[in-house]
Write a protein that holds these residues in place. Structure first.
Motif, short mmCIF file in Angstrom:
data_model
loop_
_atom_site.label_atom_id
_atom_site.label_comp_id
_atom_site.label_asym_id
_atom_site.label_seq_id
_atom_site.Cartn_x
_atom_site.Cartn_y
_atom_site.Cartn_z
N PHE A 1 0.84 -1.20 0.00
CA PHE A 1 0.00 0.00 0.00
C PHE A 1 0.88 1.25 0.00
O PHE A 1 1.81 1.36 0.80
N ARG A 2 0.58 2.15 -0.90
CA ARG A 2 1.34 3.42 -0.97
C ARG A 2 0.40 4.57 -1.28
O ARG A 2 -0.63 4.39 -1.95
N VAL A 3 0.82 5.77 -0.83
CA VAL A 3 0.07 6.97 -1.19
C VAL A 3 0.51 7.39 -2.59
O VAL A 3 1.71 7.44 -2.87
N PHE A 4 -0.43 7.63 -3.45
CA PHE A 4 -0.06 8.10 -4.78
C PHE A 4 -1.20 8.92 -5.36
O PHE A 4 -2.36 8.57 -5.27
N ILE B 1 2.61 7.90 5.33
CA ILE B 1 3.51 6.93 4.72
C ILE B 1 4.79 7.65 4.35
O ILE B 1 4.80 8.61 3.57
N PHE C 1 8.14 1.76 -3.97
CA PHE C 1 6.96 0.99 -4.34
C PHE C 1 7.26 -0.50 -4.46
O PHE C 1 6.65 -1.20 -5.25
#
Lengths: 270, 639
Positions: A194-197, B631, B636
Motif C-alpha cells: 500500500f502506498r500513497v499516490f 507513509i 513501491f
C-alpha cells in the motif's frame, strides 16, 4: 454552519481539481457538508481562513487531512464481480501463458480501503494455487487518502463489506475479532503493497510496466480533461497486452484512446 | 499483708475498724463505769456516813427542841392543854428514839452512846414531867427544870459535837473522793486520748485505703466526663472498690467500644461508606441503644442514598425502568422526587432519541438503498450508453459508407445508362457470337469424336505396352507403370470427351435459350436506360441524406459523450451518497447501540427498525478510531 461563498468555493474547487483531479465544481453543498466538522474542530470561523491555512501549511498534513475528507471511499469485497470473473477466466490464463519472467504486476489504482487489492490477491492465490510460490504476484495498491490506506493496512472490515464473499473464503482469508469484524489474513496483507499516490501526478515513478491495472470508480470524480490524461498515463503504464479495468459506469471514449475495449469497462493495450 | 488488707471487703474492713473503735469505746466505758461506781460508792459512803447521820442529828435536834418546848409548855400551860403537850412530848421522844435508831444504823462510825445516854435520861425526865403534869403537880416540874436544862445543854452540845464530827468527816471524805475521781478522770482521759488517736489512725488508714482508689476513680470519672476514654485505672484489689474499679474499667471498655464504633461509623460515613454498620452485640443497654440508634440513623440516612445509588448504578448500566420507591421525608423526599423525575426525563429523551435513531436508521437505509440503486442505475446507463455508442458508431460508419455508396451509385447509374445502350449493342453482337458458338460447338463435337477414337486407340496401345512390359520381366516393370498411367489417361480422355460432348450439346441448348434471353435482355436494357434517369435523382437524394445523417450522428456522439460524463458524475454522486449513507447508518447504528443500552419502561423500539439497523454497514464509524499514519517511504517495492 459555516458557508462558503461562490468565489472561495470556485478557487478551492480549482485548486483541488488542478492538484488532485477531483472535480468538485458542482458539489458545493457536498464540500460544505464534508468540511463542516473539520472546520469546527480546527476552530475556523470562515472557509477562506481555513483554505489559506491549508495552502500555507508546509507540512502538507492539512492537505492530507483535507484529501481524507473530500475523497469518497466507497468499496466492498468483490465489487463489480464481472471484472473478477473476466480476470480469472480470460486475463490470468492469457498472462500466465505470456509472462516469461513469472513477475505478474498488478496495480490497484485508487484502492480506497483495500477491499479491491485484497480481492485481487485472493483471486491470484486461488488461480495460481501452489504454483504461486514460483510467481511474484505482489500487488501495488495506491490511493490519495492516507486515512483510507491506514484502514487498508490494518485490514479490519465490517461483516457486510464481505457479503459478496463465500463462506469458505471468509474462513480462509479472515479471522473474526471479538467485535465481530473481519481481520484480513497475513498472507493476503503480504501480497499487497500500500502506498500513497496521486494519480494526477505528472510523473509515474514505477520501474516496470503493469500487466493489470484496476482503476475503477476513480475517474468518475475527475473532470473530462483529467480523465483523458489519466487514461493516457494508464495506457503508457501498461505492458503491451496488459489490461485496464475501469468502473462499470465509466467509459473510455474510443476516439480518444488507443485502448481496445474487450468487454464493457475492460480494455486492452494491444 | 497490706495487700491482704486491701483485698478485704469494705464491710469487713469497716467492721474491723468499728470493732476496734467499739472495743476502745467499750474499754473506755468499762473504765468509766468502774470510776463511776467507785464515785457512787464513795458518794454513798459520804451520804451514809455523813449526810444521813447529819439529817438525823438535825431531826433529833429539832425534836429535842420541840420536846424542851413541850416540857416548858407543860409547865406553863393550862391543864386542859396538858394532854396535847404530853402527846407532843411522847411523839417527840418517839421521834428522837426513832432517829437515834436510824443514826445508829448508819452512823456506826460515830459514837452516839453519850448522846443516847443523855437523851435517855432526858426522856425519862420528860416522862416524869408529863406524869407530874398529869397528876397535877406541875409545880414539881419546875424542880426538875435545872436538871433538865443542864441535860438539854449537854444534849445540844453533844448534838453539835456529833454534827461537827460528821461535817469534818464529810469534808475528809469529799476530799478523798475528789482525789480519787481526779486520778480516775486523768486515767480516763489518757485512755480516751489513746482511743481517739487509735481511732483517728484507723480512720485515716481506712479512709486512705478507700479514698486512694476512690480518687483514682473520681479522676477517671472526671476524665470520662470530659470525654476522655483512653484512661488507665491501676486498681486491682479484690474489694468493692476493686469491683467498682472493674466496673469502671468495664465502663471505659464500653465507652471505648462505643467511641470506637461511633468513630468508625462517623469516619466511614465521612468517607462515604454508608453501608458500614457497627456490631450491636458488642454493646449493652443504653450504649447498645446509641449504636443501634446510629446504625438506624445511618440506615435511615442511607436508605434513600442506597436506593438512589442502586438506581443510579442501574441507570449507569442503562436501566431506566426502576424508580426510587422508598417512603422518604424532607430532603430525602426531594432527592427521591428529583432523581425520579430526572430518570423520567432521561427515559423520555432516550425514548425520543430511540425513535429518532430508528427513523434515522430507516432513513439512512433508504438513502443507502437509493444510492445503491442510483449507482446501479448509473452502471446500467453506462452500459446502455456503451452499447449505444457502439451501435451509433456502427451506424455512422454505415451512413458514411451509404453516402459514399450513393455518390458512387449515381456515377454508376450514369455509366450504367450508357452501358445499357452499349449492352444492347453488345447483345446483338452476343447473338452473333452465340450463333458462332453454336457452329463452333458442332465443330467441337467432331473434334471430340476424334479424341474419343484416339483415346480408344491409346487404350489398346497401353494394353499392348503392358503385355510387352510383362514380357520384359524385371526390366519392363517401369514401363508397365507408364503403360498403366497411359491407360488411365486414355480412359480419362474418353470420359472427358464424353462429358465434353454432352456439355457441348448442353451448351448448344443453352445458347439457344440464351438467344431468347438476350432478346428479353435487350428489351430490359432499354427499360433500364429509361429508369436510370429517375434513379439518378433518387441516389443523389440518398447521398445528400446520408451526409446529413453523418453529421447528425456526430452530434449524437457528442451527446452520448456528454451523457456519459453525466452518468459518470452521477456515479460519483451515487458513490458519495452511498458513502455518506454508510456513515449515516453507522452513526445511527452507534446511536442505536448506545440508546439500546437503556432499558425503558415502555418498549418503544420496534424490531423492524432494529433489523434494518443491523443490516447497515457501520464501517465508517470505526474509521475515526483507526490511527492515522503518514507513509514515509516512497518506494513501491517491486514497482
Amino acid at each position: 454552519m459555516i458557508t462558503i461563498n461562490d468565489e472561495d468555493f470556485t478557487a478551492f474547487a480549482e485548486f483541488i481539481n488542478s492538484n488532485f483531479g477531483i472535480n468538485l465544481l458542482y458539489k458545493k453543498s457536498f464540500v460544505q457538508g464534508r468540511l463542516q466538522v473539520l472546520l469546527e474542530d480546527k476552530g475556523f470561523k470562515s472557509f477562506f481562513d481555513y483554505f489559506n491555512y491549508v495552502l500555507n501549511d508546509t507540512t502538507k498534513s492539512e492537505i492530507t487531512e483535507l484529501i481524507n475528507r473530500i475523497t469518497t471511499n466507497y468499496t466492498f469485497f468483490m465489487r463489480e464481480e464481472e471484472h473478477f470473473s473476466y480476470l480469472v477466466n480470460k486475463v490470468l490464463p492469457y498472462l500466465k501463458k505470456n509472462i516469461k519472467d513469472n513477475d505478474l504486476r498488478t496495480w490497484s489504482a485508487g484502492c480506497s480501503t483495500g477491499e479491491e487489492p485484497y480481492t485481487i490477491a485472493m483471486l491470484l492465490l486461488e488461480y495460481f494455487g501452489p504454483e504461486i510460490s514460483s510467481w511474484n504476484t505482489k500487488i501495488l495498491a495506491t490511493d490519495i487518502s492516507v486515512k483510507a490506506l491506514n484502514i487498508a493496512k490494518k485490514g479490519v472490515y465490517f461483516p457486510n463489506s464481505l457479503d459478496n464473499l463465500s463462506g469458505v473464503w471468509k474462513l480462509k482469508y479472515f479471522t473474526k475479532n471479538p467485535e465481530g469484524n473481519y481481520c484480513i489474513a497475513k498472507e493476503l496483507k503480504d501480497e499487497v503493497i500500500f502506498r500513497v499516490f496521486n494519480l494526477v501526478d505528472e510523473i509515474y515513478p514505477f520501474k516496470k510496466k503493469f500487466h493489470i491495472i484496476f482503476c475503477r470508480n476513480v475517474m468518475i470524480y475527475f473532470d473530462n480533461k483529467t480523465r483523458k490524461k489519466l487514461i493516457d498515463k494508464l495506457y503508457d503504464s501498461l505492458e503491451p497486452g496488459g489490461f485496464l479495468f475501469i468502473g462499470h459506469s465509466e467509459i473510455i471514449n474510443r476516439s480518444e484512446s488507443k485502448f481496445k475495449n474487450v468487454i464493457p469497462s475492460v480494455y486492452k493495450k494491444e | 499483708m497490706i495487700k491482704k488488707i486491701k483485698n478485704l471487703k469494705i464491710p469487713v474492713r469497716l467492721l474491723i475498724c468499728f470493732t476496734i473503735v467499739g472495743l476502745i469505746g467499750t474499754t473506755g466505758g468499762i473504765l468509766g463505769r468502774i470510776i463511776r461506781n467507785e464515785l457512787i460508792s464513795n458518794l454513798n459512803g459520804i451520804y451514809n456516813e455523813t449526810t444521813l447521820p447529819l439529817s438525823y442529828l438535825t431531826y433529833i435536834h429539832g425534836n429535842f427542841m420541840e420536846l424542851t418546848a413541850n416540857i416548858a409548855s407543860l409547865e406553863s400551860s393550862p391543864d386542859q392543854s396538858i394532854s396535847s403537850d404530853a402527846k407532843g412530848i411522847t411523839d417527840n421522844i418517839n421521834n428522837i428514839q426513832n432517829y437515834l435508831a436510824k443514826f445508829k444504823e448508819h452512823g456506826s462510825s460515830s459514837d452516839i452512846t453519850k448522846l443516847n445516854e443523855l437523851l435517855t435520861k432526858y426522856t425519862a425526865s420528860a416522862k416524869l414531867a408529863v406524869d407530874l403534869a398529869n397528876s397535877g403537880r406541875k409545880s414539881q416540874i419546875s424542880n426538875m427544870n435545872l436538871d433538865m436544862e443542864n441535860m438539854s445543854k449537854e444534849i445540844n452540845a453533844e448534838i453539835y459535837n456529833l454534827i461537827n464530827q460528821k461535817v469534818t468527816m464529810a469534808e475528809y471524805l469529799i476530799k478523798q473522793n475528789e482525789t480519787t475521781s481526779l486520778n480516775n478522770s486523768n486515767g480516763m482521759l489518757a485512755v480516751v486520748f489513746a482511743g481517739v488517736l487509735a481511732v483517728i489512725l484507723l480512720g485515716w488508714l481506712l479512709s486512705r485505703s478507700l479514698l486512694r482508689p476512690l480518687y483514682k476513680m473520681i479522676n477517671c470519672a472526671n476524665k470520662i466526663s470530659e470525654g476522655e476514654v483512653d484512661v488507665d485505672l491501676d486498681i486491682d484489689t479484690k474489694d468493692e472498690l476493686g469491683i467498682l474499679a472493674e466496673s469502671f474499667k468495664k465502663i471505659i471498655i464500653s465507652l471505648k467500644h462505643l467511641t470506637s464504633d461511633t468513630d468508625m461509623l462517623v469516619q466511614s460515613a465521612i468517607n462515604g461508606q454508608l453501608s458500614l454498620r457497627a456490631d450491636v452485640s458488642n454493646h449493652k443497654g443504653e450504649y447498645r441503644k446509641i449504636i443501634d440508634g446510629i446504625n438506624k440513623t445511618l440506615d435511615a440516612a442511607t436508605a434513600p442514598i442506597n436506593e438512589a445509588k442502586e438506581i443510579l448504578v442501574e441507570v449507569s448500566q442503562g436501566n431506566l425502568k426502576d424508580r426510587l420507591m422508598g417512603d422518604y421525608k424532607g430532603d430525602h423526599a426531594v432527592i427521591k422526587s428529583s432523581l425520579n423525575s430526572t430518570i423520567e426525563s432521561l427515559s423520555l429523551y432516550i425514548s425520543e432519541i430511540n425513535n429518532a435513531s430508528e427513523q434515522l436508521a430507516i432513513s439512512a437505509n433508504r438513502v443507502s438503498d437509493g444510492s445503491q440503486s442510483l449507482s446501479q442505475g448509473s452502471t446500467e446507463q453506462a452500459s446502455a450508453l456503451e452499447e449505444l455508442t457502439s451501435a451509433i458508431s456502427h451506424i455512422a460508419n454505415q451512413t458514411k459508407e451509404n453516402a459514399g455508396n450513393a455518390t458512387k451509385a449515381n456515377e454508376l447509374v450514369l455509366s450504367v445508362q450508357g452501358n445499357a445502350e452499349k449492352g444492347n449493342d453488345y447483345m446483338q453482337e452476343m447473338l452473333k457470337s452465340m450463333q458462332e458458338i453454336e457452329r463452333a460447338s458442332t465443330n467441337i463435337s467432331k473434334v471430340i469424336k476424334v479424341i474419343d477414337e484416339i483415346a480408344f486407340q491409346t487404350n489398346i496401345l497401353s494394353l499392348n505396352a503392358a503385355i510387352e512390359a510383362a514380357r520384359a520381366g524385371q526390366h519392363g516393370k517401369g514401363f508397365a507403370v507408364v503403360a498403366e498411367e497411359v491407360r488411365t489417361l486414355a480412359a480419362r480422355s474418353a470420359q472427358a470427351a464424353k462429358e465434353t460432348s454432352s456439355l457441348v450439346e448442353n451448351s448448344i441448348e443453352k445458347v439457344k435459350r440464351g438467344m431468347l434471353i438476350a432478346d428479353d435482355t435487350a428489351q430490359a436494357l432499354h427499360e433500364i436506360h429509361e429508369g436510370m434517369s429517375s434513379t439518378t435523382s433518387l441516389v443523389s437524394d440518398i447521398s445528400l441524406a446520408s451526409n446529413e445523417q453523418a453529421s447528425a450522428i456526430v452530434q449524437i456522439n457528442q451527446g452520448i459523450e456528454q451523457l456519459s460524463l453525466v452518468v459518470q458524475s452521477n456515479s460519483a454522486t451515487a458513490e458519495e451518497g452511498a458513502a455518506a449513507s454508510e456513515e449515516l447508518s453507522s452513526q445511527a447504528h452507534l446511536l442505536r447501540k448506545m440508546v439500546d443500552k437503556f432499558q425503558l419502561n415502555e418498549d418503544a423500539i420496534n424490531n423492524e427498525g432494529l433489523e434494518i439497523l443491523n443490516n447497515i454497514n457501520p464501517k465508517k464509524a470505526h474509521q475515526a478510531n483507526l490511527e492515522k499514519k503518514s507513509i514515509s517511504d516512497q518506494e513501491f517495492g517491486k514497482y
